[in-house]
Design a protein around this motif. Sequence first.
Motif, PDB file in Angstrom:
ATOM      1  N   GLN A 165      21.622   6.391  71.530  1.00  0.00           N
ATOM      2  CA  GLN A 165      21.978   5.786  70.247  1.00  0.00           C
ATOM      3  C   GLN A 165      21.016   4.671  69.876  1.00  0.00           C
ATOM      4  N   TRP A 166      20.608   3.898  70.866  1.00  0.00           N
ATOM      5  CA  TRP A 166      19.777   2.766  70.521  1.00  0.00           C
ATOM      6  C   TRP A 166      18.349   3.185  70.218  1.00  0.00           C
TER       7      TRP A 166
ATOM      8  N   PHE B 163      18.421   3.998  66.713  1.00  0.00           N
ATOM      9  CA  PHE B 163      18.539   2.750  65.955  1.00  0.00           C
ATOM     10  C   PHE B 163      17.189   2.075  65.837  1.00  0.00           C
ATOM     11  N   ASP B 164      16.471   2.012  66.952  1.00  0.00           N
ATOM     12  CA  ASP B 164      15.147   1.378  66.936  1.00  0.00           C
ATOM     13  C   ASP B 164      14.206   2.094  65.998  1.00  0.00           C
TER      14      ASP B 164
END
Lengths: 106, 725
Positions: free
Chosen positions: B229-230, B233-234
Motif C-alpha cells: 500500500q505504501w 502511495f509513494d
Amino acid sequence: MSTTVPSTQQIEVEETIKRIQTHKGVHGFVIVSNDGSFVRSTIDNSTTMSLTGLIRTLSDKAKSCVRDLDPQNDLTFFRIRTKKQEILVAPDKDYLTIVLQANEQH
Amino acid sequence: MPTRGGLEKKPTQAVVNGSVPAQRRTSQLPRNSIMGNFRDDEQDFGNMPELSDEALRPIRPDDQLKLTEAELNEEHTRILTTRNPQAAENIVRYSYKDRMYKPIPHIDQLAIHFQLDGNLILRDSDEGRRQIARDGGEYSIDDDEEEEEDIQTTVTATEIDEDAAAKEGDEDEEEKSQKPSATVSRTKKLTNQFNFSERASQTYNNPCRDRETFVEQTPRATFSDNVSQWAIFDAYNEDYDLQQKAKEKEQKKTLTKKDEEKKKKFVAVDLSGDDMAKYARSKAASVSLKIIERMINQNTFDEIAQDFKYWEDAADEYREQEGSLLPLWNFQYDLTKKLSCTHLTWNSQYSDMFAVAFGSYDFLKQAHGIILIFSLKNPSFPEYIYQTESGVMCLDFHHTHSNLLCCGFYDGSVAVYNVADDTKRPKYQSSARNGKHTDPVWQVRWQKDDLDANFNFYSVSSDGRVVCWTIVKSDLMYHDIVQLKLEQPVEEPEEAVPLTTLGCGTCFDFNKQQDYLFIVGTEEGKIHKCSKSYNNQFLDTFDAHHMAVYAVRWNCFHPKIFISCSADWTVKIWDINYKIPLFVYDLGSAVGDVAWAPYSSTVFAACTADGKIFVFDLNVNKYEALTEQIVVQKKRTKLTHIAFNQKHPVLLAGDDRGNVTSLKLSPNLRKKPKVKKGQDINEGPEAESVKLDKILALIRDPDDAKSKAVPSQQQIGTTPLSATS
C-alpha cells in the motif's frame, strides 16, 4: 576528488560522525547506502557485510509494517537491545545508519 | 442271403450304398433270436451258431456287460416323458408378501439342445423392402437381367448346342455392357474378381532436413519487487509532486530562466565526489544521523533521562517546608571553559531548546564570545554554535518566530541571528553609525510587532539609554526610548553648566499585562518605572539597592509585583505603587539572578555567587527559603544566571566556568494551593494573583492599614479587572 569547498552541512556531518564514533560506549558505526555500497564503517569488512545484510532485511520489514498501517507514517528509528550490546538503526530514504553501543551497566 | 447272416450282422460293419443291404445291429435284433445261441461263458464261442461268413460272426467286446439269461430276459419298461431330467426340481423364490422362501409352482421343463439364429428376411416384409431400396434396386436389375437372359435363352433354346457357347459369349458381352451402365446407378462397387486391380500412386516426398541456429542470448536479469500500500502511495505522491513542479515551472518560465541555468551549473559541479561526500550532502541522511546521535546520548545518560521524566523526591512528603533540586544534565563545551555564562533563555516554541550566551564579566579580560544553543535531547553537544568577536552579554528568542535570536554584546552592538540559517553570521548587526551603544548591552528583549508588523526589540546598556531597534526591510533602525538620567542634585552652582549625566542601566523588564510599562534597574541601585510613551521622564523611581541591580522581573501573574536582586546580597519584592519593598531577603552573597516560576505566582528562585540556589515559595514560607542548595561542582564557582522552563519542572543554572547545569525541582517547590472542598478550582493567572494578594494583605503593616487599606482594597477590587485588561 572534489575540488569544491565542503559546505557547512558537510562539515557538520563529518563532525557529528566523529563525535558519534568517539562517544562513550560506541563499538561500531556503519553507514550503508541502499545499493549496498559502504559509506563508512569502523568494523571489519566481513562483519559489516553480514550485519548490513541482516539489518537491512529487518529494517525493510519494520518499515513496511509501519507504512502498511498508515502510508503517511514512516519509520524513523529503532533499537535492538541484546545481552551484549545495543544496536541502533536509523533507516532513511537512501541510507542506513547503524550504531553498536554497549549496554549501560547499572 | 440267409436271413440269419443278415440278422447276425456285426454292429461295426459299415453300411455301403447301393448293393449291400443295410444290416441291422445286434441290439436291434429281437432278443430271443440270439439268446438261444449264446451262453454265459465269456470266451465261450462254442455254442456259436454256425456262420457261413466269418465276417458276420459276432465278436464280443471285452467290456460288454455280462448278464445272466434271466436278467437278459427281464423286461424293462421305458417310459418317455416330457420331463426334463436336467431341470431343477426345487427352485425357491423369496416372496415379499409372505416373507419367506416359497418354491416356484411350475418349473420350466423345456431344454434347448441347439439354437441357430438365421438372417433370412422375408422379401415382402418392411425390413426387406427397406434393404432393397437401400441397395439401389439391385435385385430389380438382376430381375431384368434374368428376364433378358430368359428371353435370350428362350430365343436360343431352339438352337442347337453349337451356338450355345457363342450365345453365352453374347450374353456375357451383353451382361458386361449392361454392367458399366449399371454401375453408374449402383452405390456399391462390384469388383471384378478376375481382372480387377487397384492402383495407387504416391507423390514424390521431398526429403526433410532439420536445421537449427542459435542466437547469442540477450542478457537477462531477474527483476522482482514487492508492491504494498505504501509503495503505491509513494508513487502517487511523486507523480503529484512532479505535476506541481511542472505547473510551477510553467508559471515562472520566462522570469527565472537564467537563474535556473546558473543554479544548474552549480549543482552539476557538486555532484562529483565520493560516496562520503554524497552522504554528507544528503539532508535526510543528516537527519537520521542526528537522531542516532540523540539516541546514543539517551542511552548514555539513560538514568538522567529517566530521572528527568519520572523522578519525584519522595522525601518531600515528610518535610513540608523544604524542597530539593535534583541535578540532571550538565552542558559543557570546550571553547567556553574560560568564559562565563552571561545569559540563559529558553526557546518559546521548543520546550527542550535553550540558548546560552557566553562572555566575560571581567572588565580587563575581554575576549571573544559564543552563543550556544542546546537541546535537552543531546546533552553532550550543542545544536548550534555561533562565535562572536566580542562577549555576548544577553540574548532573547522571539516569542513567535523562535528562530530569531537577538543578542547584545560587550562592545555595545546588537545583532539578530536567524538560527534556521546555515550561515553563522548574524542577519542584522548594529554598527557605530547605526546607534550602537557605547557601553556593554546588558539586556535585550523582543517586543510585539509594531503597527507596521515589523519586528522590534529593546536593549538597555550602561550608557544610560534604552533603545528600541526595529527591523525594517532588512535594515536595523534604532530609536531611543528613554535616557536614564540621574537625579539632579538640588543645588546647582550657578556658573556651572548643568550636565545631565546618565545612569547605567543593567536590566529591564516589561510588564506582562501592560506592554508599555517597564522597569529598569541601574548600577546605582535605583529602579525606574518607565513608559514607552514618555521619553524624558520616569514615571517613578525606587531606591532599591545599595549596589547595582542585577535583575528585575515582573511577576508572571500579578501585574503590580516585581522582584529585584542586587550585588548587595539582597532580593527584594516590590509593589509598583509602594516605595517600600514588601519582602527583603538577605542571601549571604551577591545575587546574580532571580526569576519567578512560570507555574506559580508565589515561587521564585535566586542564584548567588557562592554557588547556591535559593527557591522560595511565599505561599508556604514567607521568610525562609524552601531550598538552599549548592549546585556547582567546584568551589568558588559563581552562579550567574538561572531560568525556569515553561513546560517541565526544570531549572537551568549557568556559572562562570562555562557550565550550564540543569536541575529538577522537587514536588514541594511546585506546589499549587490546596483547594477547599466546595470551592471552584480557580486555576490560571487570576487565581495566582488572588493568591498573592492574600499573602500581601497579611504582611501589610497594620499601622498603615488606614492609609494603605483603601489602596489595597482598591487593589484587590481592581485586580480582577486589571488582570483581564
